[in-house]
Design an enzyme around this catalytic site. Structure first.
Site, PDB file in Angstrom:
ATOM      1  N   ASN A  75      56.660  23.990  41.987  1.00 56.18           N
ATOM      2  CA  ASN A  75      58.103  23.387  42.787  1.00 56.18           C
ATOM      3  C   ASN A  75      58.520  24.914  43.384  1.00 56.18           C
ATOM      4  O   ASN A  75      58.712  25.838  42.771  1.00 56.18           O
ATOM      5  CB  ASN A  75      58.980  22.942  41.645  1.00 56.18           C
ATOM      6  CG  ASN A  75      60.383  22.740  42.084  1.00 56.18           C
ATOM      7  OD1 ASN A  75      61.220  23.698  41.982  1.00 56.18           O
ATOM      8  ND2 ASN A  75      60.655  21.578  42.815  1.00 56.18           N
ATOM      9  N   GLU A 122      57.085  21.177  47.709  1.00 55.55           N
ATOM     10  CA  GLU A 122      57.570  22.057  49.027  1.00 55.55           C
ATOM     11  C   GLU A 122      56.602  22.944  49.868  1.00 55.55           C
ATOM     12  O   GLU A 122      56.794  22.989  51.099  1.00 55.55           O
ATOM     13  CB  GLU A 122      58.722  22.748  48.332  1.00 55.55           C
ATOM     14  CG  GLU A 122      59.771  21.950  47.929  1.00 55.55           C
ATOM     15  CD  GLU A 122      59.545  21.552  46.481  1.00 55.55           C
ATOM     16  OE1 GLU A 122      60.549  20.793  45.895  1.00 55.55           O
ATOM     17  OE2 GLU A 122      58.560  22.082  45.902  1.00 55.55           O
ATOM     18  N   ASP A 158      80.502  29.917  47.199  1.00 54.21           N
ATOM     19  CA  ASP A 158      79.396  28.909  47.535  1.00 54.21           C
ATOM     20  C   ASP A 158      79.677  28.471  49.164  1.00 54.21           C
ATOM     21  O   ASP A 158      80.352  29.162  49.994  1.00 54.21           O
ATOM     22  CB  ASP A 158      79.992  27.672  46.776  1.00 54.21           C
ATOM     23  CG  ASP A 158      78.638  26.953  46.133  1.00 54.21           C
ATOM     24  OD1 ASP A 158      77.370  26.770  47.171  1.00 54.21           O
ATOM     25  OD2 ASP A 158      78.146  26.607  45.118  1.00 54.21           O
TER      26      ASP A 158
END
Length: 425
Positions: free
Chosen positions: A133, A195, A242
């Site tokens: 991952n 991925e 963020d």
């Protein structure tokens, strides 16, 4: 790989020198969206604002207008991506003492940040049942160790909880990679989605990996490689900015103990500006193929999908369709909201509107919308935790769709079409 890409960029912004505390932020913010190369940060080269739509498309050898369709084709061929372990690449690296991480050009971005943060590293772990991952997470550098923010719904969190009973989880963090790897590591699939193979499919070539020295992982040959163990120890992580440019909260998050540091002999560090266009593009662009496919199931004549920069590439979208029937616009609204649950507002336009041009979209809203008929509002539905206006206690928000397509009822489409200047022969 990164150096070759940088050398191919037209109009690259070049800065001679910067301090890693706040000054990198200032430089990248002033040039937001434009690739910016800093020659000297604590003795290291730094690149920022690397990934915009144009650079990503260029790195893949395609046009910007073809990005979504290209990503859909690569997603369909993810399992055919090819990974090759090539340990000859190790000759390109030197090893550093673990303590030297404090000398790396890792920025402190904003005033209230908890410290220096890694923001562009792809985080690689392995699960015995589901394989590799790769994902991107913010990582606080503190007192010679790392503290990683794990979002509960992400696969890294699932793999960590599944394997931490053994005491620790092998991890590698790779900084300074091809945009295809950043795009792939930002893409959501099921837990079997690889991925790294997807990155290979995007690049149209095998992806070369090297075996780590202190953990059981094979990783892409980036500019910097940090090997370590995710532990069951927890420490405070945050505050940190963020995607909306606002501060996220402080949480107890897992500690990574560093076991090895490697870097290219003349490495280029990738600094990804939190809340900048690059951050938004890497979060939003991978969602667009999923949205496109979801909308296409309901409205087959969908043309293009864009999560807009003004909406943080997360909360707002514009979708163009070739309208066939009167209900297509509203059906596209519902399909868009369903295919990207964090979406808050969506505008549906005809295919004569450039969805990447805010003025064009506003023109469609101004001239083709009657609010009492063409605006859909849905109350009390699940929204994004990144939206500061949402009801975070109950995880609810209101959502809106605007059908800015030309009405077929009136039968006078020509009234809506903008005049054009004919070619002069």
């Amino acid at each position: 790989m990164i150096r070759d890409l940088i050398n191919s960029i037209d109009n690259l912004k070049v800065v001679e020198k910067a301090n890693k505390k706040f000054e990198i932020t200032k430089i990248l913010a002033e040039n937001d969206g434009a690739p910016t190369y800093i020659k000297d940060v604590n003795g290291y080269e730094v690149i920022g604002n690397l990934c915009n739509r144009e650079i990503i498309a260029k790195s893949l050898g395609i046009e910007v207008s073809d990005l979504v369709e290209y990503m859909i084709n690569a997603l369909d061929n993810e399992k055919n991506g090819e990974l090759i372990v090539d340990n000859e690449l190790k000759k390109e690296y030197v090893s550093d003492e673990v303590s030297k991480i404090s000398q790396y050009p890792i920025p402190t971005y904003y005033e209230k940040d908890a410290g220096a943060y890694l923001t562009s590293g792809i985080v690689i772990v392995k699960d015995k049942d589901h394989g590799i991952n790769s994902s991107i997470h913010r990582i606080l550098v503190k007192d010679g160790k790392l503290i990683i923010r794990m979002v509960e719904q992400r696969h890294l969190h699932y793999i960590y909880n599944k394997n931490i009973k053994d005491g620790e989880v092998d991890v590698a963090i790779v900084i300074g990679v091809h945009p295809a790897l950043l795009l792939a590591s930002s893409t959501s699939g099921d837990v079997t989605f690889n991925e790294l193979k997807y990155a290979s499919a995007l690049m149209g070539a095998p992806l070369k990996l090297i075996k780590c020295d202190t953990v059981d992982l094979e990783v892409p040959a980036g500019e910097f490689i940090i090997e370590g163990k995710i532990t069951n120890k927890m420490e405070e992580e945050g505050p940190f900015v963020d995607i909306t440019g606002t501060y996220d909260t402080i949480r107890q998050q897992p500690v990574i103990e560093i076991t090895a540091l490697k870097r290219k002999k003349e490495p280029i560090f990738h600094a990804l500006l939190p809340g900048g266009i690059e951050h938004k593009i890497l979060m939003g662009l991978p969602q667009e193929p999923r949205m496109y496919k979801g909308i296409r199931n309901t409205v087959p004549s969908v043309k293009q999908v864009s999560l807009t920069e003004g909406g943080c590439c997360w909360l707002h979208a514009v979708v163009s369709i070739e309208k066939k029937t009167e209900g297509d616009g509203k059906n596209a609204i519902l399909a868009a909201l369903a295919s990207h649950p964090s979406l808050k507002h969506v505008v549906i336009v005809d295919d004569d509107i450039n969805i990447h041009n805010p003025s064009d979209v506003e023109f469609a809203i101004a001239t083709r919308v009657q609010a009492d008929k063409d605006v859909v509002i849905i109350s009390d539905t699940k929204g994004s935790s990144l939206d500061p206006s949402g009801d975070h206690k109950n995880k609810l928000t209101a959502k809106m769709g605007i059908d800015a397509t030309i009405s077929l009822r009136k039968g006078n489409k020509e009234e809506y079409i903008r005049a054009e200047i004919p070619d002069i022969k």
